[in-house]
Design an enzyme around this catalytic site. Structure first.
Site, PDB file in Angstrom:
ATOM      1  N   ASP A   1       0.747  -1.245   0.062  1.00  0.00           N
ATOM      2  CA  ASP A   1       0.032  -0.080  -0.181  1.00  0.00           C
ATOM      3  C   ASP A   1       0.875   1.321   0.000  1.00  0.00           C
ATOM      4  O   ASP A   1       0.131   2.441   0.152  1.00  0.00           O
ATOM      5  CB  ASP A   1      -0.958  -0.036   1.155  1.00  0.00           C
ATOM      6  CG  ASP A   1      -0.384  -0.026   2.474  1.00  0.00           C
ATOM      7  OD1 ASP A   1       1.101  -0.192   2.502  1.00  0.00           O
ATOM      8  OD2 ASP A   1      -1.150   0.038   3.640  1.00  0.00           O
TER       9      ASP A   1
ATOM     10  N   HIS B   1       3.426   1.946   2.109  1.00  0.00           N
ATOM     11  CA  HIS B   1       4.014   2.620   3.211  1.00  0.00           C
ATOM     12  C   HIS B   1       5.596   2.343   3.322  1.00  0.00           C
ATOM     13  O   HIS B   1       6.155   1.325   2.521  1.00  0.00           O
ATOM     14  CB  HIS B   1       3.268   1.907   4.412  1.00  0.00           C
ATOM     15  CG  HIS B   1       3.736   0.314   4.707  1.00  0.00           C
ATOM     16  ND1 HIS B   1       2.385  -0.615   4.628  1.00  0.00           N
ATOM     17  CD2 HIS B   1       4.735  -0.138   5.270  1.00  0.00           C
ATOM     18  CE1 HIS B   1       3.085  -1.587   4.915  1.00  0.00           C
ATOM     19  NE2 HIS B   1       4.266  -1.446   5.333  1.00  0.00           N
TER      20      HIS B   1
ATOM     21  N   GLU C   1       1.571   4.597   7.476  1.00  0.00           N
ATOM     22  CA  GLU C   1       0.406   3.926   6.429  1.00  0.00           C
ATOM     23  C   GLU C   1      -0.228   5.166   5.475  1.00  0.00           C
ATOM     24  O   GLU C   1       0.183   6.399   5.919  1.00  0.00           O
ATOM     25  CB  GLU C   1      -0.444   3.525   7.408  1.00  0.00           C
ATOM     26  CG  GLU C   1      -0.285   2.077   8.075  1.00  0.00           C
ATOM     27  CD  GLU C   1      -0.272   0.774   7.111  1.00  0.00           C
ATOM     28  OE1 GLU C   1      -0.027   1.140   5.785  1.00  0.00           O
ATOM     29  OE2 GLU C   1      -0.222  -0.080   7.690  1.00  0.00           O
TER      30      GLU C   1
HETATM   31  C1  GLP Z   1       6.428  -4.090   6.951  1.00  0.00           C
HETATM   32  C2  GLP Z   1       7.603  -3.103   7.491  1.00  0.00           C
HETATM   33  C3  GLP Z   1       8.079  -2.298   6.373  1.00  0.00           C
HETATM   34  C4  GLP Z   1       8.336  -3.333   5.135  1.00  0.00           C
HETATM   35  C5  GLP Z   1       7.074  -3.836   4.784  1.00  0.00           C
HETATM   36  C6  GLP Z   1       7.264  -4.790   3.534  1.00  0.00           C
HETATM   37  O1  GLP Z   1       5.100  -3.595   7.199  1.00  0.00           O
HETATM   38  N1  GLP Z   1       6.847  -2.250   8.656  1.00  0.00           N
HETATM   39  O2  GLP Z   1       9.299  -1.898   6.942  1.00  0.00           O
HETATM   40  O3  GLP Z   1       9.152  -2.502   4.204  1.00  0.00           O
HETATM   41  O4  GLP Z   1       6.616  -4.422   5.734  1.00  0.00           O
HETATM   42  O5  GLP Z   1       7.940  -5.843   3.762  1.00  0.00           O
HETATM   43  P1  GLP Z   1       8.545  -6.903   2.762  1.00  0.00           P
HETATM   44  O6  GLP Z   1       9.930  -6.631   2.381  1.00  0.00           O
HETATM   45  O7  GLP Z   1       8.532  -8.254   3.665  1.00  0.00           O
HETATM   46  O8  GLP Z   1       7.656  -7.166   1.579  1.00  0.00           O
END
Ligand code: GLP
Length: 259
Positions: free
Chosen positions: A135, A137, A142
């Site tokens: 999304d 973030h 968020e």
């Molecule tokens: C979580 C973390 C973020 C991260 C995101 C994506 O929500 N708070 O810092 O970038 O997930 O995670 P992934 O790299 O596992 O897709």
């Protein structure tokens, strides 16, 4: 913003090159660490260099981005535990010099303020590693997050709780509803931001991040206002970039002029 489209397997080594260059120039550099699957190849590459004696993080310090509220100390899903396992335990970075926001403090607002102060008194983050949520973030900022926000408590979106349910027995309802996270304003103060994303699931977020309108709906777009951001993406994550050919050719020609 520099966009590097490259196979996922090479992203770890490329970012490890940046970290190596930084630590060679500044052995007591401050690193910004991210949890999630995206940075894992970076951590593997850095750990391998440390194991081979090519790189040392012994003089460095680090700050993590975010933490769930309420998980017990040592909970395997707590980001502090995750970053220890994924990275800190595999390198020579002193664990007591790795700081994270406290999701268990009785006074969360005070803990967030002192986290900001700790980053400031360390001299700020030299290189911040980031992933990106589907999304849009970054950390746990968020959609709707203020671009000026500092470390604070946030409520996770349903989308993020669904995405992160894989660490909570596949149950979105077991994912904590709240987190503490560095703000967008905090992240924007890092001197160099390196964002990594791989896979088609990130394509829409990457499209907005690089080429979309700067908007609270896609919080990562604030990085368009940062003077030094490098985005490493694989072909799938880059699949919705309109200017992908341009990014590929300009990266292929890097080094032809001194920048
Ligand atoms: C979580 C973390 C973020 C991260 C995101 C994506 O929500 N708070 O810092 O970038 O997930 O995670 P992934 O790299 O596992 O897709």
């Amino acid at each position: 913003m520099e966009v590097v489209i490259t196979p996922e397997a090479s992203i770890g080594e490329l970012v490890a090159d940046d970290i190596t260059a930084l630590l060679t120039r500044k052995p007591d550099a401050v690193l910004g660490l991210a949890t999630g699957s995206s940075p894992l190849r970076i951590y593997d590459a850095v750990a391998a260099r440390v194991a081979r004696g090519e790189l040392s993080l012994a003089g460095a310090r680090a700050f993590t981005l975010d933490e769930y509220v309420g998980l017990p100390v040592g909970d395997p899903r707590a980001y502090r535990t995750v970053i220890e396992a994924d990275f800190v335990s595999r390198v020579d970075l002193p664990t007591e010099l790795v700081h994270g926001p406290d999701g268990r403090a009785p006074d969360l607002a005070a803990a967030c303020a002192s986290y900001e102060e700790a980053i400031r008194s360390a001299g700020g983050v030299d290189l911040q590693i980031l992933g990106i949520g589907t999304d849009g973030h970054i950390a746990f900022n968020e959609p709707g997050s203020s671009f000026a926000s500092r470390t604070r408590v946030k409520t996770l979106t349903e989308q993020t709780r669904r995405d992160n349910a894989r660490f909570f027995d596949g149950e979105p309802d077991l994912v904590p509803m709240h987190c503490v996270t560095q703000g967008l304003g905090t992240i924007m103060e890092a001197r160099h931001v390196v964002l990594v994303a791989a896979g088609g699931g990130k394509a829409e977020a990457v499209h907005h991040l690089v080429e979309g309108a700067v908007s609270a709906l896609w919080p990562a777009t604030i990085l368009q206002h940062h003077p030094r951001v490098t985005v490493f993406v694989d072909d799938e994550a880059a699949s919705r970039l309109q200017l992908a050919d341009y990014y590929r050719s300009s990266y292929a020609r890097r080094g032809m002029v001194t920048r």
